[in-house]
Design a protein around this motif. Structure first.
Motif, PDB file in Angstrom:
ATOM      1  N   ARG A   1      -0.003   7.158   1.302  1.00  0.00           N
ATOM      2  CA  ARG A   1      -1.263   7.899   1.309  1.00  0.00           C
ATOM      3  C   ARG A   1      -2.428   6.954   1.609  1.00  0.00           C
ATOM      4  O   ARG A   1      -3.277   7.243   2.472  1.00  0.00           O
ATOM      5  CB  ARG A   1      -1.463   8.575  -0.046  1.00  0.00           C
ATOM      6  N   ASP A   2      -2.468   5.813   0.899  1.00  0.00           N
ATOM      7  CA  ASP A   2      -3.569   4.861   1.098  1.00  0.00           C
ATOM      8  C   ASP A   2      -3.569   4.313   2.531  1.00  0.00           C
ATOM      9  O   ASP A   2      -4.625   4.116   3.147  1.00  0.00           O
ATOM     10  CB  ASP A   2      -3.462   3.710   0.100  1.00  0.00           C
TER      11      ASP A   2
ATOM     12  N   LEU B   1       0.850  -1.201   0.000  1.00  0.00           N
ATOM     13  CA  LEU B   1       0.000   0.000   0.000  1.00  0.00           C
ATOM     14  C   LEU B   1       0.880   1.244   0.000  1.00  0.00           C
ATOM     15  O   LEU B   1       1.948   1.255   0.629  1.00  0.00           O
ATOM     16  CB  LEU B   1      -0.906   0.030   1.231  1.00  0.00           C
TER      17      LEU B   1
END
Length: 392
Positions: free
Chosen positions: A66-67, A63
């Motif tokens: 940001r995610d 990931l």
């Protein structure tokens, strides 16, 4: 009180970085470290461990930073969140702050810097934890204080009404209502000692079991009541401790308090739980003892009032009897006076006729004697008239 550990969640896909943080930076005993090998594992461990602090690499294998930050916030996490970025990657750090990061570190990780950053974030957590603990304790203390105040107010109101009652049955009813109210018990009963028979009498009860309802007004054997009357101290018993008392085998908990007058116990006030599976505490015992003291005062007052009332009624009956006797003697005296007055009046009239010569001239010496006798009879008649007027 044992020290609470700070739970730190480390999310980094490099094992050596996790090992460094766990073994070198957070090796102290007041930390509990939870490791996550990637973003997905980190989100899982977040739900499982409820961490106080998150340390997260911005460059995970599965990931993006940001995610990951968005996912963490969506889980409801609001604690300190420290991101680790590559040296010189200022844009990534700024974006992380916009998405909820509270501090940052850069690679390579320096132990002193990492500990300082973590402690800065945990300081806020500890302060919040202390504040929440203090607020919880304050709320608990306020609730306990309010409960004690309500109990004392209730007890005072009951005491005022109990000590003012002169009818024993109403007094017993009010005492038992108060006992159930201040202790939250299923039932209550009042036992009084019969001094002549030397036995305990079940005088009154509230919500009692059927087996005890049939014993109202009868002598009962109650070892617990005997115990508190001997010690003159309240007693609370629950659970297995009651099994050896035959009169309380089917109860979960009981509380007893003696009714004492000066140094003598005159009975016992008892409450019990035969439905609720809850015990009575020392505070219940103290409240029951205070109520028992009020009850003892009320019972003594009621007995004194009854005794004085009976004495007053007896004196009133004696006075009425005396009045009746006086009235009868007055009537008898009046009758005697009437019977005396009539012949005396006749004698007085006859003397006046003789003095005036009704039977011929009377010698002067005899006349004077007759006049003196007439005056004495007249005075006697006047005394009789006065007595008759007073009797009338």
């Amino acid at each position: 009180m044992s020290q609470q550990h700070d739970v730190i969640l480390i999310i980094d896909d490099e094992p050596e970085n996790r090992l460094l943080l766990k073994e070198q930076v957070f090796a102290a005993s007041n930390y509990r470290v939870v490791e996550a090998k990637d973003g997905a594992d980190g989100l899982l461990k977040l739900r499982q461990s409820n961490p106080d602090l998150i340390v997260m690499d911005l460059e995970l294998s599965d990931l993006t930073g940001r995610d990951m930050l968005v996912a963490i916030k969506s889980q409801g996490y609001r604690g300190p969140l420290i991101v680790i970025a590559s040296s010189g990657d200022a844009r990534a750090v700024i974006d992380a702050f916009r998405l909820g990061a509270t501090d940052y570190m850069t690679y390579p990780i320096r132990e002193a810097e990492a500990l300082s950053v973590a402690e800065r974030g945990l300081g806020e957590v500890r302060l919040r934890r202390q504040r929440d603990s203090l607020m919880s304790r304050l709320q608990t203390a306020n609730q306990e204080l309010e409960a004690r105040l309500n109990e004392l107010t209730t007890l005072y109101d009951i005491g005022q009404s109990v000590t003012a009652l002169h009818d024993l049955e109403r007094l017993f009813e009010r005492v038992l209502e108060g006992a159930v109210s201040v202790t939250g018990a299923d039932h209550a009963m009042l036992l009084l000692r019969d001094d002549e028979a030397g036995q305990l009498i079940l005088r009154a009860g509230k919500n009692m079991r059927l087996v005890m309802l049939d014993r109202l007004g009868e002598a009962v054997a109650d070892p617990l009541a005997d115990l508190v009357m001997t010690s003159r101290e309240p007693l609370t018993v629950a659970g297995e401790g009651l099994r050896r008392f035959t009169n309380a085998k089917d109860l979960y908990a009981v509380a007893y308090a003696p009714l004492t007058v000066q140094t003598m116990a005159i009975g016992a006030l008892a409450v019990g739980n035969h439905q609720k599976q809850s015990a009575f505490n020392d505070n219940h015992g103290r409240l029951l003892k205070a109520l028992a003291d009020y009850a003892a005062i009320g019972i003594v007052n009621a007995r004194l009032f009854s005794m004085l009332d009976q004495r007053a009624r007896s004196m009133e009956a004696a006075y009425r009897e005396l009045q009746a006797r006086d009235a009868e003697r007055g009537r008898q005296l009046q009758s005697v006076l009437v019977r005396l007055q009539q012949p005396l009046s006749g004698i007085e009239t006859e003397l006046m006729r003789l003095i005036q010569g009704g039977e011929g001239k009377v010698p002067q010496a005899i006349s004077r004697t007759l006049v003196e006798i007439g005056q004495q009879i007249k005075q006697l008649n006047q005394m009789i008239s006065g007595l008759m007027q007073r009797q009338g």
